[in-house]
Design an enzyme around this catalytic site. Sequence first.
Site, PDB file in Angstrom:
ATOM      1  N   GLY A  37       1.167   7.419   8.126  1.00 39.29           N
ATOM      2  CA  GLY A  37       2.108   6.342   8.432  1.00 39.29           C
ATOM      3  C   GLY A  37       3.478   6.609   7.839  1.00 39.29           C
ATOM      4  O   GLY A  37       3.745   7.688   7.284  1.00 39.29           O
ATOM      5  N   VAL A  39       5.307   5.146   5.124  1.00 37.32           N
ATOM      6  CA  VAL A  39       5.399   5.359   3.671  1.00 37.32           C
ATOM      7  C   VAL A  39       4.476   6.497   3.233  1.00 37.32           C
ATOM      8  O   VAL A  39       4.874   7.388   2.467  1.00 37.32           O
ATOM      9  CB  VAL A  39       5.027   4.062   2.897  1.00 37.32           C
ATOM     10  CG1 VAL A  39       5.003   4.319   1.393  1.00 37.32           C
ATOM     11  CG2 VAL A  39       5.994   2.930   3.230  1.00 37.32           C
ATOM     12  N   GLY A  63      -0.028   5.156  12.612  1.00 36.65           N
ATOM     13  CA  GLY A  63       0.480   6.435  12.098  1.00 36.65           C
ATOM     14  C   GLY A  63       0.530   7.496  13.191  1.00 36.65           C
ATOM     15  O   GLY A  63       0.015   7.290  14.295  1.00 36.65           O
ATOM     16  N   ASN A 124     -14.451  -0.309   0.439  1.00 39.00           N
ATOM     17  CA  ASN A 124     -14.894   1.098   0.573  1.00 39.00           C
ATOM     18  C   ASN A 124     -14.103   2.025  -0.344  1.00 39.00           C
ATOM     19  O   ASN A 124     -14.668   2.924  -0.975  1.00 39.00           O
ATOM     20  CB  ASN A 124     -14.758   1.559   2.029  1.00 39.00           C
ATOM     21  CG  ASN A 124     -15.853   0.967   2.911  1.00 39.00           C
ATOM     22  OD1 ASN A 124     -16.944   0.664   2.423  1.00 39.00           O
ATOM     23  ND2 ASN A 124     -15.567   0.799   4.189  1.00 39.00           N
ATOM     24  N   ALA A 139      -1.798  -0.555  -2.243  1.00 33.92           N
ATOM     25  CA  ALA A 139      -0.484  -0.969  -1.715  1.00 33.92           C
ATOM     26  C   ALA A 139      -0.570  -2.435  -1.319  1.00 33.92           C
ATOM     27  O   ALA A 139      -1.072  -2.777  -0.249  1.00 33.92           O
ATOM     28  CB  ALA A 139      -0.115  -0.112  -0.503  1.00 33.92           C
ATOM     29  N   TYR A 170      -2.755 -10.825   7.286  1.00 38.75           N
ATOM     30  CA  TYR A 170      -2.144  -9.796   6.423  1.00 38.75           C
ATOM     31  C   TYR A 170      -1.983 -10.327   4.998  1.00 38.75           C
ATOM     32  O   TYR A 170      -2.452  -9.709   4.040  1.00 38.75           O
ATOM     33  CB  TYR A 170      -0.798  -9.405   7.019  1.00 38.75           C
ATOM     34  CG  TYR A 170      -0.063  -8.308   6.287  1.00 38.75           C
ATOM     35  CD1 TYR A 170      -0.515  -6.989   6.322  1.00 38.75           C
ATOM     36  CD2 TYR A 170       1.113  -8.585   5.590  1.00 38.75           C
ATOM     37  CE1 TYR A 170       0.186  -5.976   5.663  1.00 38.75           C
ATOM     38  CE2 TYR A 170       1.814  -7.581   4.941  1.00 38.75           C
ATOM     39  CZ  TYR A 170       1.348  -6.278   4.978  1.00 38.75           C
ATOM     40  OH  TYR A 170       2.046  -5.289   4.331  1.00 38.75           O
ATOM     41  N   TYR A 184     -13.236  -5.166  -9.344  1.00 39.65           N
ATOM     42  CA  TYR A 184     -13.810  -3.831  -9.596  1.00 39.65           C
ATOM     43  C   TYR A 184     -13.384  -3.317 -10.977  1.00 39.65           C
ATOM     44  O   TYR A 184     -14.153  -2.638 -11.652  1.00 39.65           O
ATOM     45  CB  TYR A 184     -13.392  -2.834  -8.509  1.00 39.65           C
ATOM     46  CG  TYR A 184     -14.367  -2.777  -7.352  1.00 39.65           C
ATOM     47  CD1 TYR A 184     -14.350  -3.743  -6.359  1.00 39.65           C
ATOM     48  CD2 TYR A 184     -15.321  -1.763  -7.261  1.00 39.65           C
ATOM     49  CE1 TYR A 184     -15.243  -3.704  -5.299  1.00 39.65           C
ATOM     50  CE2 TYR A 184     -16.218  -1.713  -6.201  1.00 39.65           C
ATOM     51  CZ  TYR A 184     -16.179  -2.680  -5.225  1.00 39.65           C
ATOM     52  OH  TYR A 184     -17.068  -2.631  -4.192  1.00 39.65           O
TER      53      TYR A 184
HETATM   54  P1  NAD Z   1       2.475   2.124   8.702  1.00 34.56           P
HETATM   55  O1  NAD Z   1       1.924   1.219   9.745  1.00 34.56           O
HETATM   56  O2  NAD Z   1       3.557   3.075   9.078  1.00 34.56           O
HETATM   57  O3  NAD Z   1       1.316   2.975   8.019  1.00 34.56           O
HETATM   58  C1  NAD Z   1       0.014   2.497   7.838  1.00 34.56           C
HETATM   59  C2  NAD Z   1      -0.962   3.633   8.095  1.00 34.56           C
HETATM   60  O4  NAD Z   1      -2.315   3.159   7.905  1.00 34.56           O
HETATM   61  C3  NAD Z   1      -0.887   4.170   9.526  1.00 34.56           C
HETATM   62  O5  NAD Z   1      -0.851   5.581   9.502  1.00 34.56           O
HETATM   63  C4  NAD Z   1      -2.156   3.647  10.173  1.00 34.56           C
HETATM   64  O6  NAD Z   1      -2.587   4.457  11.241  1.00 34.56           O
HETATM   65  C5  NAD Z   1      -3.109   3.633   8.996  1.00 34.56           C
HETATM   66  N1  NAD Z   1      -4.238   2.692   9.167  1.00 34.56           N
HETATM   67  C6  NAD Z   1      -4.180   1.383   9.522  1.00 34.56           C
HETATM   68  N2  NAD Z   1      -5.417   0.852   9.561  1.00 34.56           N
HETATM   69  C7  NAD Z   1      -6.285   1.850   9.210  1.00 34.56           C
HETATM   70  C8  NAD Z   1      -7.687   1.939   9.079  1.00 34.56           C
HETATM   71  N3  NAD Z   1      -8.491   0.882   9.327  1.00 34.56           N
HETATM   72  N4  NAD Z   1      -8.234   3.127   8.712  1.00 34.56           N
HETATM   73  C9  NAD Z   1      -7.455   4.213   8.474  1.00 34.56           C
HETATM   74  N5  NAD Z   1      -6.111   4.195   8.594  1.00 34.56           N
HETATM   75  C10 NAD Z   1      -5.529   3.026   8.955  1.00 34.56           C
HETATM   76  O7  NAD Z   1       2.949   1.170   7.499  1.00 34.56           O
HETATM   77  P2  NAD Z   1       3.790   1.506   6.200  1.00 34.56           P
HETATM   78  O8  NAD Z   1       5.083   0.806   6.320  1.00 34.56           O
HETATM   79  O9  NAD Z   1       3.768   2.955   5.946  1.00 34.56           O
HETATM   80  O10 NAD Z   1       2.938   0.744   5.085  1.00 34.56           O
HETATM   81  C11 NAD Z   1       2.046   1.442   4.234  1.00 34.56           C
HETATM   82  C12 NAD Z   1       1.407   0.460   3.258  1.00 34.56           C
HETATM   83  O11 NAD Z   1       2.417  -0.183   2.465  1.00 34.56           O
HETATM   84  C13 NAD Z   1       0.605  -0.656   3.933  1.00 34.56           C
HETATM   85  O12 NAD Z   1      -0.553  -0.925   3.173  1.00 34.56           O
HETATM   86  C14 NAD Z   1       1.534  -1.840   3.875  1.00 34.56           C
HETATM   87  O13 NAD Z   1       0.839  -3.060   3.858  1.00 34.56           O
HETATM   88  C15 NAD Z   1       2.282  -1.588   2.566  1.00 34.56           C
HETATM   89  N6  NAD Z   1       3.609  -2.228   2.589  1.00 34.56           N
HETATM   90  C16 NAD Z   1       4.625  -1.685   3.311  1.00 34.56           C
HETATM   91  C17 NAD Z   1       5.854  -2.329   3.337  1.00 34.56           C
HETATM   92  C18 NAD Z   1       7.019  -1.769   4.118  1.00 34.56           C
HETATM   93  O14 NAD Z   1       8.071  -2.406   4.167  1.00 34.56           O
HETATM   94  N7  NAD Z   1       6.906  -0.604   4.709  1.00 34.56           N
HETATM   95  C19 NAD Z   1       6.047  -3.527   2.635  1.00 34.56           C
HETATM   96  C20 NAD Z   1       4.972  -4.044   1.935  1.00 34.56           C
HETATM   97  C21 NAD Z   1       3.764  -3.392   1.898  1.00 34.56           C
END
Ligand code: NAD
Length: 346
Positions: A37, A39, A63, A124, A139, A170, A184
């Site tokens: 993804g 980040v 992603g 998990n 995260a 969410y 945990y």
């Molecule tokens: P993103 O959607 O670009 O990346 C998330 C990744 O998780 C993707 O590659 C997706 O394919 C993968 N994914 C989703 N569900 C899955 C599953 N069930 N099994 C395996 N892979 C799975 O989002 P991001 O912006 O990169 O965010 C990354 C993390 O940071 C997330 O947990 C998000 O909640 C947290 N976060 C991000 C922000 C932001 O502004 N970017 C803010 C707060 C929190």
Amino acid sequence: LEKKIAFLEGRIPQKYPEVQYLGYKERKRILVTGGAGFVGSHLVDVLMIQGHEVIVVDNFFTGRKRNIEHWFGHRNFELIHHDIVNPLFVEADEIYHLASPASPPHYMQNPVKTIKTNTLGTINMLGLARRVGAKILIASTSEVYGDPMVHPQPESYWGHVNPIGPRACYDEGKRVSETLAYSYAKQEKVSVRVARIFNTYGPRMHVSDGRVVSNFIMQALQNLTITVYGNGKQTRSFCYVSDLVDGLLALMASSYSLPVNIGNPVEHTIEEFAVIIKNLVPGCRSTVATGAAVEDDPQRRRPDITLAKKELHWSPKVSLQDGLQRTIDYFKEELSRTTFYNNQTY
Ligand code: NAD
Ligand code: UDP
């Protein structure tokens, strides 16, 4: 034979980004869930360049392989196509658990799946951490504060979340994720770190991501109307992705185990933000229009980062101007290689 060798050479990348050499005592095996993804892929780059072994687990819901393809074939890199709602059996010293959709339109698309990913998926990953004795960083998000009644938001604030609203899958999913982490930690002695991440932006966001930064930049680059939801008086504080990655690394390395806000405290209204972006795109002829408000849209958001400064010696370095410029350059390139078909982007 020569022909066969030439054939192979054409397919094996000749050069990867340069990685440091680490001895076996310093080199860790690090699992990054959601590593394909936005980040996650930036974090993977830093961990790989530092010389660690990195395992990416991703189901490619939001992603893309393209975000990490420059590491394919590297001996320190492994990609597992897997949905974390199902158990996973790998060995790791550290786990960065990032897998979850993050953009409101994405996480609202299949709310039940969003809840499963953040609850079953987190169980998990915590179970895996317990089994192999790995340290795990979860995260989390500023969304645990909901539509906050305290401003700016310190970690001690318990939040104001509508448990049955459209964002609940969410917000409550992440709140349970945090609860699971500390359960945990207490019951099973797992070493946990919790990052409450505030709005982050930068290259590798998807053109159809649906969050405000990508929407406004894509609109400005195409001279389309910039769509402000509601009256635009709601605020957000935007952090550049490299600053976030530095914060996540500092948190994992620290001995502080309670939740820490990671974000940039420079706050703007969304209306101001639209104008900032418009002005950064040379020759932009877009107009800024307000429209219907989004249900349960948090009205004010800004991190109190006192704790991150004290415990992690971390604070963001990249200015909004610089970060947006780099992001606009990235979206310009994306636009030139993107195909539009039936209003969908590919
Ligand atoms: P993103 O959607 O670009 O990346 C998330 C990744 O998780 C993707 O590659 C997706 O394919 C993968 N994914 C989703 N569900 C899955 C599953 N069930 N099994 C395996 N892979 C799975 O989002 P991001 O912006 O990169 O965010 C990354 C993390 O940071 C997330 O947990 C998000 O909640 C947290 N976060 C991000 C922000 C932001 O502004 N970017 C803010 C707060 C929190
Ligand atoms: N927003 C907007 N226009 C858009 C996308 C978002 O005005 O095209 C607003 C949205 O209503 C919210 C803010 O921008 O107030 C940030 O939205 P985003 O989806 O990026 O993230 P959130 O912080 O709400 O999770």
